[in-house]
Motif scaffolding. Structure first.
Motif, PDB file in Angstrom:
ATOM      1  N   GLY A  91      20.696  17.247  30.616  1.00 43.05           N
ATOM      2  CA  GLY A  91      19.789  16.182  30.206  1.00 43.05           C
ATOM      3  C   GLY A  91      20.375  15.236  29.178  1.00 43.05           C
ATOM      4  N   ARG A  92      21.525  15.592  28.604  1.00 42.36           N
ATOM      5  CA  ARG A  92      22.149  14.769  27.571  1.00 42.36           C
ATOM      6  C   ARG A  92      23.445  14.112  28.048  1.00 42.36           C
ATOM      7  NH1 ARG A  92      20.029  16.570  22.515  1.00 42.36           N
ATOM      8  NH2 ARG A  92      21.405  15.039  21.521  1.00 42.36           N
ATOM      9  N   THR A  93      23.790  14.329  29.316  1.00 42.29           N
ATOM     10  CA  THR A  93      24.980  13.737  29.914  1.00 42.29           C
ATOM     11  C   THR A  93      24.606  13.103  31.240  1.00 42.29           C
ATOM     12  OG1 THR A  93      25.519  15.868  30.931  1.00 42.29           O
ATOM     13  CG2 THR A  93      26.580  15.363  28.815  1.00 42.29           C
ATOM     14  N   SER A  94      25.533  12.308  31.805  1.00 44.57           N
ATOM     15  CA  SER A  94      25.206  11.641  33.069  1.00 44.57           C
ATOM     16  C   SER A  94      26.308  11.715  34.112  1.00 44.57           C
ATOM     17  CB  SER A  94      24.870  10.162  32.812  1.00 44.57           C
ATOM     18  OG  SER A  94      25.975   9.490  32.221  1.00 44.57           O
ATOM     19  N   ARG A  95      27.558  11.974  33.716  1.00 41.49           N
ATOM     20  CA  ARG A  95      28.656  11.930  34.688  1.00 41.49           C
ATOM     21  C   ARG A  95      29.483  13.222  34.719  1.00 41.49           C
ATOM     22  NH1 ARG A  95      29.717   6.550  35.986  1.00 41.49           N
ATOM     23  NH2 ARG A  95      30.890   7.348  37.762  1.00 41.49           N
ATOM     24  N   ILE A  96      29.652  13.864  33.589  1.00 41.94           N
ATOM     25  CA  ILE A  96      30.530  15.024  33.539  1.00 41.94           C
ATOM     26  C   ILE A  96      29.911  16.194  34.300  1.00 41.94           C
ATOM     27  CG2 ILE A  96      29.589  15.965  31.362  1.00 41.94           C
ATOM     28  CD1 ILE A  96      32.543  16.584  30.605  1.00 41.94           C
ATOM     29  N   GLY A  97      30.764  16.940  35.027  1.00 44.10           N
ATOM     30  CA  GLY A  97      30.316  18.126  35.732  1.00 44.10           C
ATOM     31  C   GLY A  97      30.233  19.317  34.794  1.00 44.10           C
ATOM     32  N   ILE A  98      29.508  20.335  35.221  1.00 42.38           N
ATOM     33  CA  ILE A  98      29.357  21.552  34.430  1.00 42.38           C
ATOM     34  C   ILE A  98      29.608  22.742  35.350  1.00 42.38           C
ATOM     35  CG2 ILE A  98      27.811  22.938  32.995  1.00 42.38           C
ATOM     36  CD1 ILE A  98      26.246  20.266  32.520  1.00 42.38           C
ATOM     37  N   VAL A  99      30.674  23.486  35.059  1.00 38.18           N
ATOM     38  CA  VAL A  99      31.022  24.682  35.828  1.00 38.18           C
ATOM     39  C   VAL A  99      30.610  25.893  35.004  1.00 38.18           C
ATOM     40  CG1 VAL A  99      32.892  26.006  36.870  1.00 38.18           C
ATOM     41  CG2 VAL A  99      32.968  23.492  36.916  1.00 38.18           C
ATOM     42  N   LEU A 100      29.674  26.677  35.520  1.00 39.58           N
ATOM     43  CA  LEU A 100      29.198  27.818  34.763  1.00 39.58           C
ATOM     44  C   LEU A 100      29.413  29.112  35.520  1.00 39.58           C
ATOM     45  CD1 LEU A 100      25.360  28.089  35.015  1.00 39.58           C
ATOM     46  CD2 LEU A 100      26.501  26.066  35.868  1.00 39.58           C
ATOM     47  N   THR A 101      29.628  30.159  34.767  1.00 41.27           N
ATOM     48  CA  THR A 101      29.991  31.451  35.323  1.00 41.27           C
ATOM     49  C   THR A 101      28.756  32.292  35.633  1.00 41.27           C
ATOM     50  OG1 THR A 101      32.046  31.422  34.049  1.00 41.27           O
ATOM     51  CG2 THR A 101      31.295  33.559  34.870  1.00 41.27           C
ATOM     52  N   GLN A 102      28.743  32.860  36.825  1.00 44.03           N
ATOM     53  CA  GLN A 102      27.729  33.823  37.227  1.00 44.03           C
ATOM     54  C   GLN A 102      28.421  34.912  38.044  1.00 44.03           C
ATOM     55  OE1 GLN A 102      23.793  33.446  36.714  1.00 44.03           O
ATOM     56  NE2 GLN A 102      25.149  32.846  35.053  1.00 44.03           N
ATOM     57  N   SER A 103      28.178  36.169  37.670  1.00 43.35           N
ATOM     58  CA  SER A 103      28.848  37.286  38.324  1.00 43.35           C
ATOM     59  C   SER A 103      28.218  37.602  39.677  1.00 43.35           C
ATOM     60  CB  SER A 103      28.775  38.521  37.424  1.00 43.35           C
ATOM     61  OG  SER A 103      29.288  39.661  38.098  1.00 43.35           O
TER      62      SER A 103
END
Length: 461
Positions: free
Chosen positions: A95-107
């Motif tokens: 909600g505070r960014t508009s272009r950068i991707g976010i890669v998050l870890t899930q097992s």
């Protein structure tokens, strides 16, 4: 793509891809004590958001959020090494960014496919198609204990991982790409005939589906993989668009690239559709001397005693170095006895530095006991090393982990990134609005993948 040049097969110049692993205090274990750092960073959402916007200001393609759902540090003096929770952090940051991707870890080991599919696709939809999933297996007993389960053997963990990823992707595609109608005049929200259960079951996981979530701007999240060994290579070659490598130099990077290419071909995929990333711990300063002085101060603040680091160094080089020799170059006989320990990160670098006459303390300051490669010095010096690694085919980009996020990430963004741009190694602005676009990855929805695009697609030029 020829991995030893900076151009694609059609002559277009390659551009590196950059991620930032910055959602805690920094890579230095004393980062939380550094002047100017907010000690409440671990649980302060405004700091998370500020960090993300700094990375976006530098047009980095993604943030990388690792996970470790167990306490592994003595929190008396050590900061937590993982974020408070990847899903929660990502939900705030989008909600505070508009272009950068976010890669998050899930097992894939201690989760349910439906939960992971639902959470990640929801984040992907709400972010406008900017989510990536770092799919990992988990083998640590402390984590297993938190979930009340035993640790499965490696073969079982990776067999489950393959079923898990395939089931998640099938669930992502269970809402048909054209099912959403939103026809207020006719009173038709969606075509229910295009929203179908998947009804899949394997030996390890199962789900009926469907998901109640339409496609995102990129269709569905892209996959990342971080891990070593033949089994991890198979997962990466089969599903990943990005791989977080343990390589630390040109030789290990090229070898990982070669093995990854073979795994991709065996899985029927184009090797150029998978980006290989090298982790980089960075210390940006006006000069090498200033960077070493900064690292010396961080070491002074560190809860890890120097003698423990020295034991690690001794194991790397095969020579027992006593504490009272910390600040003295090794003798000629000791240098002649140096041998890099096999299969140990930075062992050859440690031997080289000590052979050149560096003291053990100087070798420690230069990061020989760090997990990833350490880049320190002026912006130009750091860019030199990144360029050498990239142009030699050791990686397609880097995951930057500043020593201290509060001032280290702005230093990299505002000082190193412009150097990379001037050299034509990094883009000047975002060319796409989605993470899939940043990677130039083929479109995928469900388990269906479009034919591989040219390496000169988005993010490759």
């Amino acid at each position: 793509m020829n991995a030893t040049t900076t151009t694609t097969d059609d002559g277009t110049r390659r551009s590196m891809v950059l991620g930032a692993q910055v959602m805690n205090y920094g890579s230095a274990d004393a980062a939380w004590r550094w002047p100017g750092t907010n000690p409440r960073t671990y649980f302060d959402p405004d700091t998370w958001a500020e960090t993300a916007t700094v990375a976006e200001r530098g047009t980095m393609q993604f943030l990388f959020i690792a996970d470790h759902p167990a306490v592994r540090e003595d929190l008396t003096r050590h900061k937590p090494s993982a974020t408070i929770d990847p899903i929660v952090v990502a939900g705030h940051v989008i909600g505070r960014t508009s272009r950068i991707g976010i890669v998050l870890t899930q097992s894939t080991t201690f989760n349910h496919p439906y939960t992971v599919a639902r959470q990640l696709k929801a984040l992907d939809l709400l972010s406008g198609g900017r989510i990536g999933w770092n799919a990992v297996t988990t083998q640590e007993p402390a984590i297993a204990a938190n979930y009340g389960s035993p640790v499965a053997d490696r073969t079982t963990r990776y067999a489950r991982a393959h079923e898990f990823v395939q089931l998640v992707q099938a669930l992502w595609g269970s809402w048909g790409p054209d099912a959403l109608k939103l026809d207020t005049d006719a009173g038709v929200f969606a075509d229910a005939a295009e929203i179908r259960p998947v009804d899949l079951a394997g030996r390890h996981v199962a789900s009926r589906g469907p998901l109640p979530i339409p496609p995102s701007a990129q269709g569905q999240p892209i996959l990342f993989q971080a891990g070593g060994g033949a089994e991890a290579l198979t997962v990466a070659g089969s599903y990943a668009s990005g791989v977080y490598s343990m390589a630390t130099d040109i030789d290990t990077g090229r070898e990982h690239r070669r093995a990854l290419d073979e795994a991709a071909v065996l899985a029927g995929r184009a090797p150029e559709d998978i980006r290989l990333f090298m982790g980089a711990f960075t210390t940006v300063a006006d000069s090498t001397e200033d960077a070493l002085a900064r690292r010396e101060e961080l070491m002074r603040l560190s809860p890890t005693p120097v003698h423990a680091r020295l034991r690690h160094l001794s194991a790397l080089v095969g020579v027992d170095i006593p504490v009272d020799r910390l600040n003295a170059p090794l003798s000629s006989s000791e240098r002649a006895s140096l041998r890099p320990a096999p299969f140990r990160l930075h062992a050859e670098k440690a031997v080289r530095l000590l052979t050149e006459g560096r003291t053990p303390y100087e070798a420690l300051l230069r990061g020989v006991t760090d997990f990833h490669t350490t880049l320190l010095g002026s912006p130009e010096e750091i860019a030199d090393e990144m360029q050498e690694l990239f142009e030699a085919g050791a990686c397609d980009g880097f995951v930057i982990a500043p020593d201290v996020v509060s001032d280290g990430l702005p230093a990299f963004t505002d000082r190193v990134v412009p150097v990379l741009r001037r050299r034509g190694l990094f883009h000047g602005d975002y060319e796409a609005a989605t993470l899939r676009g940043h990677f130039g990855a083929p479109h995928q929805y469900g388990r269906t993948v479009e034919p591989a695009r040219s390496p000169a697609g988005p993010g490759r030029s």
